[in-house]
Design a protein around this motif. Structure first.
Motif, PDB file in Angstrom:
ATOM      1  N   LEU A   1       0.814  -1.207   0.000  1.00 46.98           N
ATOM      2  CA  LEU A   1       0.000   0.000   0.000  1.00 46.98           C
ATOM      3  C   LEU A   1       0.853   1.265   0.000  1.00 46.98           C
ATOM      4  O   LEU A   1       0.528   2.236  -0.682  1.00 46.98           O
ATOM      5  CB  LEU A   1      -0.948   0.003   1.201  1.00 46.98           C
ATOM      6  CG  LEU A   1      -1.915   1.168   1.302  1.00 46.98           C
ATOM      7  CD1 LEU A   1      -2.799   1.253   0.061  1.00 46.98           C
ATOM      8  CD2 LEU A   1      -2.763   1.037   2.559  1.00 46.98           C
ATOM      9  N   ALA A   2       1.973   1.254   0.703  1.00 47.67           N
ATOM     10  CA  ALA A   2       2.842   2.435   0.750  1.00 47.67           C
ATOM     11  C   ALA A   2       3.389   2.770  -0.637  1.00 47.67           C
ATOM     12  O   ALA A   2       3.388   3.931  -1.054  1.00 47.67           O
ATOM     13  CB  ALA A   2       3.992   2.220   1.739  1.00 47.67           C
ATOM     14  N   ARG A   3       3.850   1.750  -1.371  1.00 51.32           N
ATOM     15  CA  ARG A   3       4.373   2.011  -2.714  1.00 51.32           C
ATOM     16  C   ARG A   3       3.251   2.405  -3.674  1.00 51.32           C
ATOM     17  O   ARG A   3       3.423   3.302  -4.507  1.00 51.32           O
ATOM     18  CB  ARG A   3       5.126   0.802  -3.271  1.00 51.32           C
ATOM     19  CG  ARG A   3       5.581   1.035  -4.712  1.00 51.32           C
ATOM     20  CD  ARG A   3       7.009   0.699  -4.991  1.00 51.32           C
ATOM     21  NE  ARG A   3       7.425   1.231  -6.274  1.00 51.32           N
ATOM     22  CZ  ARG A   3       7.657   0.498  -7.370  1.00 51.32           C
ATOM     23  NH1 ARG A   3       7.549  -0.817  -7.329  1.00 51.32           N
ATOM     24  NH2 ARG A   3       8.020   1.082  -8.492  1.00 51.32           N
ATOM     25  N   ALA A   4       2.100   1.764  -3.577  1.00 49.33           N
ATOM     26  CA  ALA A   4       0.967   2.128  -4.435  1.00 49.33           C
ATOM     27  C   ALA A   4       0.574   3.586  -4.195  1.00 49.33           C
ATOM     28  O   ALA A   4       0.310   4.329  -5.149  1.00 49.33           O
ATOM     29  CB  ALA A   4      -0.223   1.206  -4.162  1.00 49.33           C
ATOM     30  N   THR A   5       0.600   4.014  -2.952  1.00 43.68           N
ATOM     31  CA  THR A   5       0.283   5.401  -2.613  1.00 43.68           C
ATOM     32  C   THR A   5       1.335   6.342  -3.180  1.00 43.68           C
ATOM     33  O   THR A   5       1.013   7.404  -3.726  1.00 43.68           O
ATOM     34  CB  THR A   5       0.169   5.559  -1.089  1.00 43.68           C
ATOM     35  OG1 THR A   5      -0.863   4.677  -0.616  1.00 43.68           O
ATOM     36  CG2 THR A   5      -0.145   6.989  -0.695  1.00 43.68           C
ATOM     37  N   ARG A   6       2.618   5.955  -3.085  1.00 41.69           N
ATOM     38  CA  ARG A   6       3.716   6.769  -3.625  1.00 41.69           C
ATOM     39  C   ARG A   6       3.605   6.904  -5.144  1.00 41.69           C
ATOM     40  O   ARG A   6       3.789   7.994  -5.697  1.00 41.69           O
ATOM     41  CB  ARG A   6       5.059   6.157  -3.220  1.00 41.69           C
ATOM     42  CG  ARG A   6       6.239   7.033  -3.515  1.00 41.69           C
ATOM     43  CD  ARG A   6       7.546   6.530  -2.899  1.00 41.69           C
ATOM     44  NE  ARG A   6       7.906   5.195  -3.341  1.00 41.69           N
ATOM     45  CZ  ARG A   6       7.916   4.114  -2.558  1.00 41.69           C
ATOM     46  NH1 ARG A   6       7.571   4.191  -1.291  1.00 41.69           N
ATOM     47  NH2 ARG A   6       8.267   2.940  -3.042  1.00 41.69           N
ATOM     48  N   ILE A   7       3.262   5.818  -5.828  1.00 41.47           N
ATOM     49  CA  ILE A   7       3.110   5.853  -7.284  1.00 41.47           C
ATOM     50  C   ILE A   7       1.947   6.772  -7.664  1.00 41.47           C
ATOM     51  O   ILE A   7       2.067   7.605  -8.562  1.00 41.47           O
ATOM     52  CB  ILE A   7       2.914   4.437  -7.858  1.00 41.47           C
ATOM     53  CG1 ILE A   7       4.206   3.627  -7.716  1.00 41.47           C
ATOM     54  CG2 ILE A   7       2.476   4.491  -9.313  1.00 41.47           C
ATOM     55  CD1 ILE A   7       4.047   2.146  -7.993  1.00 41.47           C
ATOM     56  N   ALA A   8       0.827   6.624  -6.978  1.00 37.19           N
ATOM     57  CA  ALA A   8      -0.337   7.467  -7.278  1.00 37.19           C
ATOM     58  C   ALA A   8       0.003   8.946  -7.069  1.00 37.19           C
ATOM     59  O   ALA A   8      -0.366   9.794  -7.896  1.00 37.19           O
ATOM     60  CB  ALA A   8      -1.517   7.057  -6.404  1.00 37.19           C
ATOM     61  N   ALA A   9       0.707   9.264  -6.006  1.00 42.86           N
ATOM     62  CA  ALA A   9       1.086  10.659  -5.740  1.00 42.86           C
ATOM     63  C   ALA A   9       2.048  11.182  -6.789  1.00 42.86           C
ATOM     64  O   ALA A   9       1.975  12.353  -7.195  1.00 42.86           O
ATOM     65  CB  ALA A   9       1.696  10.780  -4.345  1.00 42.86           C
ATOM     66  N   ALA A  10       2.945  10.319  -7.253  1.00 37.54           N
ATOM     67  CA  ALA A  10       3.938  10.737  -8.260  1.00 37.54           C
ATOM     68  C   ALA A  10       3.288  11.116  -9.584  1.00 37.54           C
ATOM     69  O   ALA A  10       3.823  11.945 -10.324  1.00 37.54           O
ATOM     70  CB  ALA A  10       4.953   9.620  -8.487  1.00 37.54           C
TER      71      ALA A  10
END
Length: 103
Positions: free
Chosen positions: A33-42
């Motif tokens: 979830l942390a990486r998915a959130t980082r990708i979405a924010a990017a």
């Protein structure tokens, strides 16, 4: 730029499949979830190189840093070594799997 497909797996798992300028990640990677959130924010508009690099894609999702712009495969001039130049001549490696034979 890249094609991404995410499918929810379990409570905090995402599956990421992407196709980059010269390579992709094949059948995909499990993403927490942390990486998915980082990708979405990017990839929130306005799209900027500095933000996109935080997603952690080896080819920066086709973005050229000096241009602060994304280019598709047609616009990157990519050599057989996986090194590419953008339409303005800035270059970088776009293939994480390429390795010189003479090393």
């Amino acid at each position: 730029m890249f094609d991404a497909a995410r499918q929810r797996h379990g409570d905090q798992q995402w599956w990421l499949i992407f196709s980059g300028i010269e390579a992709g990640n094949g059948t995909g990677d499990s993403v927490d979830l942390a990486r998915a959130t980082r990708i979405a924010a990017a990839f929130t508009e306005p799209y900027r190189f500095a933000a996109v690099t935080t997603a952690g894609f080896y080819d920066d999702a086709g973005f050229c840093g000096p241009c602060d712009a994304p280019y598709c495969h047609r616009h990157w001039n990519v050599s057989s070594t996986g090194y590419g130049t953008c339409p303005h001549g800035h270059g970088k490696s776009l293939d994480p799997l390429w390795w010189p034979d003479d090393l």
